[in-house]
Design a protein around this motif. Structure first.
Motif, short mmCIF file in Angstrom:
data_model
loop_
_atom_site.label_atom_id
_atom_site.label_comp_id
_atom_site.label_asym_id
_atom_site.label_seq_id
_atom_site.Cartn_x
_atom_site.Cartn_y
_atom_site.Cartn_z
N ARG A 121 23.81 17.42 38.18
CA ARG A 121 23.30 18.37 39.17
C ARG A 121 24.46 18.91 40.01
O ARG A 121 25.49 18.27 40.17
CB ARG A 121 22.27 17.70 40.07
N GLU A 122 24.22 20.11 40.56
CA GLU A 122 25.25 20.79 41.34
C GLU A 122 25.79 19.89 42.47
O GLU A 122 26.99 19.86 42.72
CB GLU A 122 24.67 22.09 41.91
N PHE A 168 27.05 26.30 39.52
CA PHE A 168 28.21 25.60 40.09
C PHE A 168 29.51 26.27 39.63
O PHE A 168 30.41 26.54 40.42
CB PHE A 168 28.17 24.14 39.64
N LEU A 213 35.22 19.92 35.38
CA LEU A 213 34.03 19.07 35.57
C LEU A 213 32.84 19.62 34.81
O LEU A 213 32.04 18.86 34.26
CB LEU A 213 33.71 18.95 37.07
N PHE A 214 32.73 20.94 34.77
CA PHE A 214 31.63 21.54 34.01
C PHE A 214 31.75 21.17 32.53
O PHE A 214 30.77 20.84 31.88
CB PHE A 214 31.66 23.06 34.17
N ARG A 245 34.01 17.04 42.80
CA ARG A 245 35.08 18.02 42.99
C ARG A 245 35.75 17.82 44.35
O ARG A 245 36.98 17.86 44.47
CB ARG A 245 34.52 19.45 42.88
N ARG A 283 22.69 24.98 35.64
CA ARG A 283 23.99 24.33 35.43
C ARG A 283 25.13 25.33 35.43
O ARG A 283 26.28 24.95 35.59
CB ARG A 283 23.98 23.46 34.17
N GLY A 329 28.74 18.73 32.45
CA GLY A 329 27.94 19.93 32.70
C GLY A 329 26.46 19.66 32.92
O GLY A 329 25.76 20.52 33.43
N GLN A 330 26.00 18.47 32.56
CA GLN A 330 24.56 18.21 32.72
C GLN A 330 24.22 17.63 34.08
O GLN A 330 23.05 17.45 34.41
CB GLN A 330 24.06 17.26 31.62
N LEU A 332 28.23 17.33 41.08
CA LEU A 332 29.49 17.98 40.69
C LEU A 332 30.30 18.35 41.92
O LEU A 332 31.52 18.17 41.95
CB LEU A 332 29.19 19.24 39.86
N SER A 333 29.64 18.84 42.95
CA SER A 333 30.36 19.23 44.17
C SER A 333 30.99 18.02 44.84
O SER A 333 32.11 18.10 45.35
CB SER A 333 29.40 19.91 45.15
N SER A 392 36.39 22.89 38.90
CA SER A 392 35.00 23.20 38.52
C SER A 392 34.89 23.37 37.01
O SER A 392 33.95 22.89 36.39
CB SER A 392 34.54 24.49 39.21
#
Lengths: 223, 223
Positions: free
Chosen positions: B61-62, A39, B53-54, B69, A36, B58-59, B65-66, B50
């Motif tokens: 998956r990348e 990213f 959003l983290f 973003r 985590r 934060g939990q 999140l991407s 980033s």
């Protein structure tokens, strides 16, 4: 390696050592692990490199700056920095991953390196992360010469493999197409150790080899 | 609009007003202009998103999140924020660009918005830029619901066009392929105002329409 020594080399002493621990924990070890953080670390690294390149080469066009930045943040560059830090000695890996040499694997080291950048940010803020990255990247940034054309793919592939002590690639002519005055050549590039075989084409054997090497390098970097 | 009012809305008062001026200067106006700030502003925005959003998700998956973003930093999102700020009123454009409505063009406004973020960073550092971006993005970030599937392409396309007061797209069946039990449909989506016509395919008319809308939206966003 003790975490003290790693922190000395990073130039940052963690208030919350748990963050560093998490950044050094591969998913094979269990939860929580550094996935985590990747990213966030990737994005911070990109931003710090953008700031550094803007300061040095602010008059370049966006496309050129992006190209140089990509070369600085890719797995290969992160892997080198992780090697300089002996980061592999501090990783926490599951038993299977440890036995199969995971602590030396470029992708694992590069991911952990990004996670460490995120951990510094979470510990002490952006400027602290920037200071660590600027310091670790000082040489790579000093070597940047945006006017120099990037290395030709065959040379880059050779260096990439040598850095990993892997046998050099072999090139072989697959076929020549077309008539004598307008021939096109197809060449195969093979890296048996990684099970890679790519085909390049071009109006000369040399051009076809370069293209096959470029494809092989791209395949290796995505592994 | 006076630069005072813009600075109030940004929540940042420039020590070096020249930086803000440069960020607001389109290349059609002359040199120096905001092109060289875009690279930096884009990267700072990415990093701030980033971090945001983290902190919130934060939990995840990348990949998720991407995806979120990307939806926050794309031209469309920047354009909305620039509209809220009335940024167009403060732009410095060449005469031709001004007459042809450049101050309302999404790409020009989005680029200037990124350049403004870079100018704040250069004026007062990362935390100042982050504060401005966090403030302007408060609503967009509040609206993020990563569990909600992204809007279907037809709805997204419709909203995109409505926001620009452009006539809605038309969908028409081009052909049905294959036999009755395994038919495939080809549908065209047209947005005459922008000279766009895309073709989508799928096992039903509905799926083909969605695909054609997705392609049309991508084409519009790249304009």
């Amino acid at each position: 390696m003790s975490l003290d020594r790693l922190q000395d080399r990073l130039g940052h002493r963690f208030r919350d050592a748990g963050l560093l621990n998490e950044a050094l924990t591969h998913r094979s070890f269990g939860q929580p692990n550094n996935e985590r953080f990747e990213f966030l670390g990737d994005s911070i690294l990109n931003c710090v490199m953008s700031i550094a390149l803007f300061g040095r080469f602010g008059q370049l066009r966006e496309g050129e700056l992006s190209r140089v930045r990509a070369s600085l943040v890719r797995q290969d560059a992160l892997y080198r920095i992780a090697l300089d830090l002996d980061l592999g000695d501090s990783l926490r890996l599951g038993e299977g991953e440890l036995k199969s040499g995971g602590a030396r694997r470029p992708s694992i080291l590069a991911d952990a390196m990004e996670a460490v950048f995120a951990a510094v940010f979470l510990d002490a803020g952006f400027d602290a992360a920037k200071a660590v990255i600027d310091r670790l990247y000082a040489q790579a940034l000093g070597d940047v010469d945006p006017k120099r054309p990037s290395k030709d793919p065959k040379t880059a592939l050779q260096e990439w493999l040598q850095a990993r002590k892997v046998a050099l690639p072999t090139y072989s002519m697959v076929q020549a197409l077309g008539e004598a005055h307008a021939q096109e050549f197809e060449v195969a590039c093979e890296v048996p150790k990684f099970g890679i075989r790519t085909l390049g084409r071009g109006p000369s054997r040399r051009v076809a080899e370069q293209q096959s090497a470029e494809l092989a390098l791209a395949a290796l970097r995505n592994k």
